[in-house]
Design a protein around this motif. Structure first.
Motif, mmCIF file in Angstrom:
data_model
loop_
_atom_site.group_PDB
_atom_site.id
_atom_site.type_symbol
_atom_site.label_atom_id
_atom_site.label_comp_id
_atom_site.label_asym_id
_atom_site.label_seq_id
_atom_site.Cartn_x
_atom_site.Cartn_y
_atom_site.Cartn_z
ATOM 1 N N ARG A 129 0.824 -1.199 0.000
ATOM 2 C CA ARG A 129 0.000 0.000 0.000
ATOM 3 C C ARG A 129 0.868 1.263 0.000
ATOM 4 N NH1 ARG A 129 -4.154 -0.384 4.592
ATOM 5 N NH2 ARG A 129 -5.322 0.991 3.240
ATOM 6 N N ASP A 130 1.938 1.196 -0.740
ATOM 7 C CA ASP A 130 2.875 2.312 -0.774
ATOM 8 C C ASP A 130 3.232 2.585 -2.236
ATOM 9 O OD1 ASP A 130 4.946 4.089 -0.559
ATOM 10 O OD2 ASP A 130 5.867 3.106 1.154
ATOM 11 N N GLU A 131 2.523 3.525 -2.807
ATOM 12 C CA GLU A 131 2.726 3.819 -4.222
ATOM 13 C C GLU A 131 4.110 4.381 -4.490
ATOM 14 O OE1 GLU A 131 -1.807 5.089 -5.191
ATOM 15 O OE2 GLU A 131 -0.240 6.346 -6.058
ATOM 16 N N SER A 132 4.653 5.089 -3.487
ATOM 17 C CA SER A 132 5.917 5.781 -3.738
ATOM 18 C C SER A 132 7.044 4.796 -4.005
ATOM 19 C CB SER A 132 6.272 6.681 -2.560
ATOM 20 O OG SER A 132 6.583 5.903 -1.427
ATOM 21 N N ILE A 133 6.883 3.556 -3.623
ATOM 22 C CA ILE A 133 7.914 2.568 -3.932
ATOM 23 C C ILE A 133 7.381 1.550 -4.926
ATOM 24 C CG2 ILE A 133 9.161 2.832 -1.770
ATOM 25 C CD1 ILE A 133 7.638 0.142 -0.981
ATOM 26 N N MET A 174 -2.724 0.883 9.330
ATOM 27 C CA MET A 174 -3.541 1.891 8.627
ATOM 28 C C MET A 174 -4.994 1.449 8.591
ATOM 29 S SD MET A 174 -1.296 3.477 5.604
ATOM 30 C CE MET A 174 -0.951 1.975 4.727
ATOM 31 N N ARG A 192 1.008 5.570 10.346
ATOM 32 C CA ARG A 192 2.212 4.982 9.787
ATOM 33 C C ARG A 192 3.411 5.568 10.501
ATOM 34 N NH1 ARG A 192 1.713 2.825 4.004
ATOM 35 N NH2 ARG A 192 3.755 1.918 3.722
#
Lengths: 159, 187, 293, 652
Positions: free
Chosen positions: D392-396, D430, D458
Motif C-alpha cells: 500500500r505504498d505507491e511511492s515505492i 492503517m 504509519r
C-alpha cells in the motif's frame, strides 16, 4: 440504412468490447442507432485495409474497439492492433478522410456504460461531418463518380 | 461538528482551486499519518498535516484556511518526500495558505507575518537582505527587544561581516520585480 | 565569450552570519586553482519568505535576475548556500518549462531572459573539481581520528524532481568526499530532517525543538561533528546551540562545520584560514589533527 | 446455396421494439435466402424443433439466427445445427437484442437496424465453409511447478485421482513459505504439524515423482501435449545415497547464509534446509564452499558415511511430456531495505522482518523458540510491529495490499505475549483487514488478551538511541505524534511474486501483471485457468493469499486438471488460421507475431520453405492474417472475404 443519414461500422473484439456492448444492452443503455457492429476474435485481426475498405464502400465512420492493454485474451493482440491503428489514424488525412472519422478505443467486458458513451460520442462527432465524400476515392454507389481513381490515392488499388 | 452536507457542497470550488494550483488530489490521501509523523512542527499546528488533508477532503476549507498549519508550516517538504502516495502535502498546505492570504483571512501568527514582510521589504529596498537590520526591525516591531541579542556578538566575531546595509546598483530592476509581483502575484 | 570560470553567487547569508562559509569556500577553490567570478550586482534570491510554490511570480523573478546576469558571461553558476541553490534551480525549472513565464520575465527584465546557465551547489561543484581519489591523496588520512555526520537538511535535496541532485529520502552525494578526508562517516539517521528553517525570530519554540532533536541524535550517534552545506541550518544548529541547550535543559555539544571547511581541512588548509574560530561550538582541533605533522 | 433465416422474438424482449415479421420478410429478399420466419423463443425446445423442421423442409445448408448475443447462445444453436444435419459452423448468429432492441426505443429505427444486421449475417454466412473440429490425444501426466503448500495440495489431489504427477521444486526441499511459519492464524495451529505430514505423503505417493533443485527451462507444445525441459541442478550430493544424517553439515568448515531461517543464524555450505525437509537430503552450495572458493577442502566427502558426496555431479536435463501444467510458484517477501531508508535501510540490527521474527518464535528455529534482539541477544520487552512495509505504498511502486500482514501481526502479537509475558507490543496499522472466518475475532484477541496497543498511523522514522530504537509515528485517531522506545521493531513486509515468476510466465506463454503475479483467465469465473489452455494457477503466484485460500485454489486447479485429463482426446476449435502454401513467400512474419508459437517452418518438395499452422496450438486470434505481406493466411470463420462482405452488405 436507418438512424439518420450516416453509416458507422464498429470492429469489436469478441472478448472485451463486444461483451461490453452486450453489457450496455443488458443494462438497457440507450444509444444512437447508426452503429453496425462486426464481431472479430481480436483487434489484432483488424487489417487496416479492412478499415479503409469500409470507408471506400461507404462508411462514414469506423470505430475499432478491443481489450485494454494488458488484458488481451490473446496476450498481445491489442498491442499489435495499437501500433497499426495508431499509424492508420495518422494516415487518414493522406487518404482524404477527416481523422475524426476513425477512432480506436479500449473497452472491457464490464464497461457497458463506457461503450454506450463511446458510441454516443462517436456518432455525435460524425453527424455534423455528414457523409464522407471520398473525392477520387473510387467506387461508391450512392456518390457521384469522379471518374477513374486518381493516381495512387485509392487503397483498394494498392491492395 | 462539521455539517458535511454543507461543507462538501460549499467547499467544493475552493478545494478544486487548491487542487488545481497545487496539482495534487486531496482524495488521494488515505490518512496514513506519515506526513504528521515526520513533521518537526506538527506539535505546534492546530491540525497536523494529515488532519489538514482530512479537512480538505471533507470540504471544510474555512477551517483549513484559518488553521495555524498553513502559517507555521515552513515548507521543509519532509512530508512530501515521505508520502506513500507521493502527494506533495507541503504544496497543498502552502497553496491553501496563499489562497487564505488572497481572501484576506487574517493570520493569527503575527510574528511570522511580520518576519516575512520585513524580510521582503528589506530586499525590495536594497536588493539584498541585511540580517542585522532584519533582526533590529523585527525586535522593534514585535516588541521583543532582546530577542536573539545574545547572538549578535557571536556573529560579529566573524571576519568580513557587513555592518551596514548592503545595496545593489540596479535597484530599479528589483523595484520593477516587486512591482510586477504586486500587480500579478501569480503567473 | 563565455568564461571557463564559475560564476559565484554567495547570497546574503555568506556576507553576514556565514562569512566563514564564504571565506572557506574561496580558500578551497583557490587551492584547487579554480577561478571564481563573483556575480555582478547580485540580489537576494528571496529565500523562503518570497512566495514560490508552483506559480508565484516573485519566486521566479528574484532568482531569475541572478540567472540572467550569470548567463551573459558564464556556463555555470555555483551557489554554496543551499537556499540560494534551491531557488535558482526553481526559477530555472519554471523558466525552462513555460514559455509564458519566459516571456513575462523578459518583459520585466527588458531583455530576452537567459536562464540556461548550469546551477551547481557546493557538493556538485567540488565533486566535479576534485575526485574522492584526488582528495584522499591530498589528505593522507588527515582526519582519521574523527566521526562526522553528513547533514543534508531540506533545501539541498527537496523537491527532488526540480533539483535532481540526490535522493530526498536517502541522499548520499556528500559522503564520498567526506570519507576521502580520512574521517569515518557513519549513517546519520537525521540527515534529512528539518532544523526548523526560518522560524528563529518568530517561533523559536518550534525551531529549538527541531534542532535539538538533530543535535541530540548526532550526539547519540557518537559523532564528532556534523557537516552541512546550508547557512540557515548552520545558524540554527551552531549559532543557536546555547539557546537549544538552555530551552531544553541539556548540555549537548556538537560542532557543526561547513562542507567547505571540512574539505579545506583535508586539503591541509589551516583551521584559522578556514575560519573555524568563528564557530560557536569549537571542535577540538588538537585531537582532530592528532598525528598530522 | 440455401439459407434459412430465423428471427427470434424473445418474447417481448425483441418483439417489443423490433418488428420480427418485417425483418423476416425483408430477409426473404436477400440473395440465396429460401426461407425466413419469426419464432417466439428460438432457444427453447419447440423453437429449436421449428428450426430443425424448417431445415429439413427447405433443404437448408446455411442458417442465420437473429436473436440474442452469440456469447449467450452460439453453442446452443451450433448443437441445433448438428441435430438438423447441418455443419455447426454454417450458422451465423445476429445480435438483435443486446445490440438493437434493448438499446433503442423507436420501433421503426430498431427494425431497420435489425434488417441491416440480418443482411450482414446473411452476407457473412454465404462465405462460410463447413469446418470440422479435430481431436488430439492427451498425455495424462501432470506437471506441477512449485512445491509449497499449493503445489503439495494440487499434487496430492491429482495423484489421488490416479494421474501421475511430477512436482518440480526450485529449492532443496518442498514446503515453501508455510514450512517457515511457526503457528498459523486464526487457529494457532502449529504450521509444521499440519504441513509436514502432507510433505511426507508427497514423498511416498506412488503417483508423484518429486524433483527438487530443479527448474523448468523450456515449454513447448499445447494443451494435452506439453513438452517440458527440466533442469535438475547439481548439488554434489547423490539423492539416492544420502541418508540425511547431517554429519557433513556438522563437519563442514564453510559458513553460509541460512535462507530457510531468513538470515537468523548461519548454516553451512553443505546442509539440509531444516530437520523436517523433504526429501531429507543434503545439498551443497558451491558459492559458499571452501573447495570451490579456495580449491582445497573435501571434508564432506571424506566424512560422509554413505559416500553420497560427488563433486563431479553435473546438471541433468530432463525432457518430459505432460498433458497439463499447474503453476504454484508462490511468493517471496518484499526486500524493504532500499525502499525504507527512514527505517534504517537494514543498518539497525534490531529492526527485523516478520519472517525473521517468525523463525525466532519457532521452537525448531535457530533460537530454539526464544525471542532475542539480534544486537545483543537480550530478551526484548517493548516490541513494535509496523504493518504495510512494502504494501500500500505507491511511492515505492507497491500499491497492493499483502492481504495477510494484518493477521500475521495479530498472531505474532499474541505469540509474543505467550513467549514473554511481561512484554508490551505496539502495532502501527492503517486499516486492519480481517475479513476471513474467525479473523476479526482473532485480531480483537490480540488487543484484548495479548494487550497489543494498536496505533492507527504509519511510522515516519526509526532511529537508534542508547541501545533502543526510537519509533516516531502518528496516532491519527488522537491527531498527535507518538513515540515508542522499542527494544525490537518487526516490519510486516509485503508480498512480491516469486523471483523469476515473470520469466517463467514468458516461457509458459501466460500473462502476468506488473508485479510479476500471474494472471487468471477471468477474475470471477475462471480464477484458476490461464488464457493458455492446459495451464492452471494455484496459490500466491496469482496474487497475495493466505493458506486456506491457497489450498482451496490448489484443489480447484487440481479439479480442473482432472476434468481435462479425464478425456483421452481433446476437441480443438476449427476456427483457426490456415496458410495457402501455394502463395506463401516464406517470410515468416506470421511466426514473429504469433503469441502461441503455432507457426512452424516446413519444406515443400519443390524446395520452398513455407509456414504451416500447428492446428492444436492455434487459438484463432488472427494476428498472422494481418501480418502476412501477401495476405495468404486466412482465419477460418473470419476470412477477409467474409468480413468485407459483412461490412459492405449494409454500406452499398
Amino acid at each position: 440504412m436507418s438512424g439518420g443519414d450516416i453509416k458507422l461500422v464498429g470492429f469489436l473484439c469478441n472478448w472485451c468490447s463486444y461483451a461490453g456492448a452486450d453489457m450496455a444492452g443488458t443494462s438497457r443503455m440507450a444509444q444512437p442507432a447508426e452503429m453496425r457492429i462486426v464481431r472479430l476474435p481480436c483487434t489484432g485481426r483488424v487489417n487496416p485495409l479492412l478499415v479503409l475498405k469500409a470507408f471506400q464502400e461507404g462508411a462514414d465512420g469506423v470505430l475499432v474497439s478491443g481489450c485494454h492493454p494488458g488484458d488481451c485474451h490473446y496476450n498481445e493482440g491489442n498491442y499489435y492492433a495499437h501500433r497499426r491503428l495508431e499509424l492508420l489514424s495518422r494516415m487518414m488525412a493522406v487518404y482524404g478522410i477527416e481523422p475524426e472519422r476513425f477512432r480506436y478505443t479500449w473497452i472491457s467486458a464490464s464497461e457497458g456504460a463506457r461503450w454506450a458513451e463511446t458510441v454516443t460520442g462517436f456518432t455525435e462527432t460524425i453527424r455534423p461531418l455528414g457523409r464522407l465524400n471520398l473525392a477520387g476515392g473510387g467506387a461508391r454507389d450512392d456518390d457521384h463518380h469522379q471518374g477513374p481513381a486518381a493516381g495512387s490515392a485509392s487503397p483498394a488499388e494498392k491492395r | 461538528m462539521i455539517p458535511l452536507s454543507e461543507t462538501l457542497s460549499q467547499g467544493r470550488e475552493l478545494v478544486a482551486e487548491i487542487e488545481h494550483r497545487s496539482g495534487q488530489k486531496v482524495a488521494d490521501c488515505y490518512q496514513c499519518g506519515t506526513c504528521s509523523s515526520t513533521c518537526a512542527a506538527a506539535d505546534a499546528f492546530d491540525y497536523p498535516p494529515h488532519m489538514f488533508m482530512r479537512l480538505l477532503q471533507l470540504g471544510a476549507v474555512d477551517r483549513a484556511m484559518a488553521s495555524t498549519t498553513g502559517q507555521l508550516c515552513y515548507d521543509c517538504m519532509t512530508c512530501s518526500s515521505r508520502c506513500p502516495i507521493r502527494i506533495d502535502v507541503a504544496d497543498v498546505i502552502e497553496t491553501t495558505k496563499n489562497i487564505a492570504d488572497e481572501q484576506g483571512i487574517r493570520e493569527s501568527e503575527r510574528g511570522l507575518r511580520l518576519f516575512r514582510n520585513l524580510f521582503l521589504k528589506n530586499v525590495r529596498r536594497h536588493g539584498r537582505l541585511h540580517e542585522a537590520s532584519l533582526l533590529a526591525w523585527f525586535n522593534l516591531k514585535s516588541g521583543k527587544l532582546t530577542n536573539d541579542l545574545s547572538l549578535v556578538p557571536l556573529i560579529l566575531r566573524r571576519k568580513n561581516v557587513r555592518i551596514v546595509q548592503p545595496r545593489i546598483k540596479d535597484r530599479a530592476q528589483v523595484r520593477r520585480i516587486f512591482q510586477r509581483a504586486k500587480e500579478r502575484p501569480r503567473w | 565569450m563565455v568564461s571557463t570560470a564559475y560564476s559565484y553567487y554567495p547570497g546574503c547569508s555568506l556576507t553576514s552570519s556565514a562569512t566563514e562559509y564564504d571565506i572557506s569556500f574561496r580558500k578551497v577553490v583557490e587551492a584547487l586553482g579554480i577561478q571564481l567570478d563573483e556575480l555582478e550586482d547580485w540580489n537576494c534570491c528571496g529565500a523562503s519568505p518570497a512566495p514560490h510554490h508552483k506559480a508565484e511570480t516573485l519566486g521566479v523573478l528574484l532568482p531569475g535576475r541572478n540567472l540572467h546576469i550569470a548567463g551573459a558571461s558564464h556556463d555555470a553558476i555555483v551557489a554554496p548556500c543551499a537556499g540560494c541553490y534551491n531557488r535558482l534551480k526553481y526559477a530555472q525549472y519554471k523558466l525552462a518549462g513555460d514559455q509564458d513565464i519566459r516571456e513575462q520575465t523578459s518583459e520585466v527584465f527588458q531583455a530576452e531572459v537567459r536562464y540556461q546557465t548550469e546551477v551547481l551547489n557546493i557538493v556538485q561543484m567540488l565533486n566535479r573539481e576534485i575526485t574522492p581519489e584526488a582528495l584522499r591523496e591530498r589528505s593522507q588520512g588527515r582526519l582519521a581520528n574523527i566521526r562526522i555526520g553528513a547533514y543534508y537538511g531540506c533545501l539541498l535535496t527537496r523537491p527532488a524532481d526540480i533539483l535532481g541532485f540526490d535522493s530526498p529520502r536517502d541522499p548520499r552525494k556528500m559522503r564520498p568526499l567526506m570519507e576521502a578526508t580520512g574521517a569515518e562517516v557513519p549513517h546519520f539517521p537525521f540527515k534529512t530532517e528539518c532544523c526548523g528553517s526560518y522560524m528563529g525570530l518568530a517561533r523559536k519554540d518550534i525551531l529549538l525543538k527541531a534542532s535539538h532533536r538533530i543535535i541530540e541524535v548526532a550526539v547519540s550517534t557518537g559523532l564528532d561533528a556534523l557537516v552541512t552545506a546550508c547557512p540557515l541550518c548552520h545558524q540554527n544548529l551552531d549559532l543557536r546551540q546555547e539557546q537549544i541547550n538552555k530551552a531544553m535543559g541539556t548540555s549537548l555539544r556538537m560542532p557543526v562545520l561547513y562542507f567547505s571547511q571540512l574539505i579545506g581541512l583535508a586539503m591541509g588548509i589551516s583551521p584559522e584560514e578556514l575560519e573555524l574560530d568563528a564557530l560557536v561550538v569549537q571542535p577540538d582541533m588538537d585531537r582532530w589533527l592528532k598525528g598530522v605533522a | 446455396m440455401r439459407i434459412g433465416v430465423f428471427v427470434c422474438q424473445c418474447g417481448t424482449n425483441i418483439a417489443a421494439t423490433v418488428s420480427t415479421e418485417r425483418v423476416a420478410s425483408a430477409a426473404m429478399a436477400l440473395r440465396d435466402v429460401v426461407h425466413a420466419e419469426s419464432i417466439q423463443y428460438t432457444c427453447s425446445d419447440p423453437g429449436q424443433r421449428t428450426v430443425i423442421a424448417a431445415a429439413h423442409k427447405y433443404a437448408l445448408d446455411r442458417v442465420v439466427i437473429a436473436a440474442c448475443s452469440p456469447r449467450m447462445h452460439e453453442t446452443t444453436f451450433q448443437r441445433t445445427m448438428a441435430q438438423a444435419g447441418i455443419n455447426p459452423f454454417m450458422m451465423e448468429m445476429v445480435n438483435i437484442r443486446e445490440h438493437c432492441s434493448w438499446i433503442h426505443s423507436d420501433m421503426e429505427v430498431a427494425t431497420e437496424k435489425a434488417i441491416d444486421l440480418v443482411s450482414m449475417g446473411v452476407a457473412k454466412v454465404r462465405g462460410q465453409t463447413p469446418l470440422f473440429s479435430s481431436h488430439v490425444p492427451v498425455v495424462s501426466e501432470v506437471l506441477i511447478i512449485g512445491g509449497g503448500v499449493a503445489g503439495i495440495q494440487a499434487a496430492l489431489d491429482i495423484a489421488d485421482a490416479g494421474m501421475p504427477v511430477t512436482l518440480v521444486e526450485r529449492g532443496p526441499t518442498i514446503g515453501g513459505n508455510m514450512a517457515r511459519l511457526d503457528k498459523t492464524f486464526p487457529t494457532l495451529d502449529c504450521s509444521s504439524c499440519i504441513l509436514t505430514p502432507r510433505m511426507v505423503e508427497v514423498k511416498h505417493h506412488e503417483n508423484i515423482r518429486l524433483m527438487v533443485n530443479s527448474e523448468v527451462e523450456q515449454v513447448r507444445g499445447y494443451i494435452g501435449n506439453f513438452e517440458v525441459d527440466i533442469r535438475k541442478k547439481a548439488t554434489c550430493v547423490d539423492e539416492e545415497k544420502c541418508t540425511g544424517c547431517q554429519i557433513c553439515e556438522q563437519k563442514c568448515p564453510s559458513e553460509a547464509p541460512d535462507e530457510f531461517n531468513a538470515g537468523v543464524g548461519e548454516t553451512k555450505a553443505i546442509s539440509i534446509a531444516f530437520p523436517q525437509a523433504v526429501p531429507l537430503v543434503a545439498s551443497l552450495r558451491k558459492e559458499y564452499c571452501r573447495l570451490y572458493i579456495k580449491g582445497k577442502c573435501g571434508i564432506c566427502k571424506k566424512v560422509c558415511p554413505a559416500d553420497a558426496v560427488d563433486y563431479e555431479q553435473e546438471d541433468e536435463l530432463h525432457t518430459e511430456k505432460f498433458g497439463a501444467i499447474v503453476v504454484a510458484t508462490g511468493y517471496e517477501l518484499f526486500d524493504w531495505r532500499q525502499a525504507y531508508p527512514h527505517y534504517g535501510g537494514g543498518l539497525y540490527p534490531d529492526v527485523i522482518t516478520s519472517i525473521q521474527y517468525e523463525r525466532m518464535l519457532s521452537a525448531s528455529g535457530p533460537t530454539g523458540g526464544h525471542i532475542q534482539r539480534p544486537s545483543d541477544g537480550a530478551e526484548p520487552k517493548e516490541i513494535v510491529f509496523l504493518s504495510c512495509v512494502g504494501s500500500r505504498d505507491e511511492s515505492i511502486g507497491r500499491p497492493l495490499c499483502c492481504k495477510v500482514g494484518c493477521m500475521y501481526i495479530a498472531k505474532q502479537a499474541i505469540l509474543t505475549r505467550e513467549h514473554i509475558p511481561d512484554s508490551r507490543t505496539y502495532v502501527f496499522y492503517m486499516d486492519v483487514r480481517a475479513g476471513g472466518k474467525g479473523y476479526d475475532e482473532f485480531y480483537r484477541r490480540a488487543q484484548k488478551e495479548a494487550g497489543a496497543v494498536y496505533l492507527r498511523g504509519r511510522v515516519g522514522k526509526i532511529y537508534p538511541r542508547g541501545g533502543k530504537l526510537v519509533v516516531m509515528g502518528a496516532d491519527t485517531l488522537v491527531g498527535e505524534n507518538v513515540e515508542v522506545e522499542a527494544d525490537l521493531v518487526v516490519l510486516a513486509t509485503g508480498i512480491d511474486a516469486a523471483a523469476g515468476a515473470g520469466s517463467l510466465a514468458q516461457r509458459l506463454n501466460i500473462p502476468y501483471d506488473q508485479y510479476g503475479f500471474l494472471s487468471e483467465s477471468h477474475p470471477k469465473l475462471r480464477p484458476v485457468e490461464t488464457t493458455t489452455g492446459g495451464i492452471f494457477l494455484a496459490g500466491a503466484c496469482q496474487g497475495p493469499k493466505d493458506i486456506p485460500e491457497t489450498v482451496a485454489q490448489a484443489s480447484a486447479a487440481a479439479a480442473k486438471v482432472i476434468v481435462l485429463l479425464s478425456h483421452d482426446e481433446l476437441e480443438t476449435s476449427p476456427m483457426i488460421a490456415e496458410v495457402n502454401h501455394m502463395r506463401c513467400i516464406g517470410c515468416f512474419k506470421c511466426r514473429e507475431v504469433c503469441p502461441y508459437h503455432a507457426i512452424e517452418e516446413q519444406g515443400l518438395r519443390d524446395g520452398r520453405r513455407v509456414a504451416v499452422v500447428i492446428e492444436s496450438l492455434c487459438q484463432g486470434c488472427g494476428l498472422c492474417t494481418v501480418a502476412c505481406p501477401p495476405s495468404v493466411i486466412s482465419l477460418r470463420g473470419y476470412t477477409d472475404n467474409q468480413l468485407i462482405e459483412e461490412v459492405t452488405a449494409v454500406l452499398r
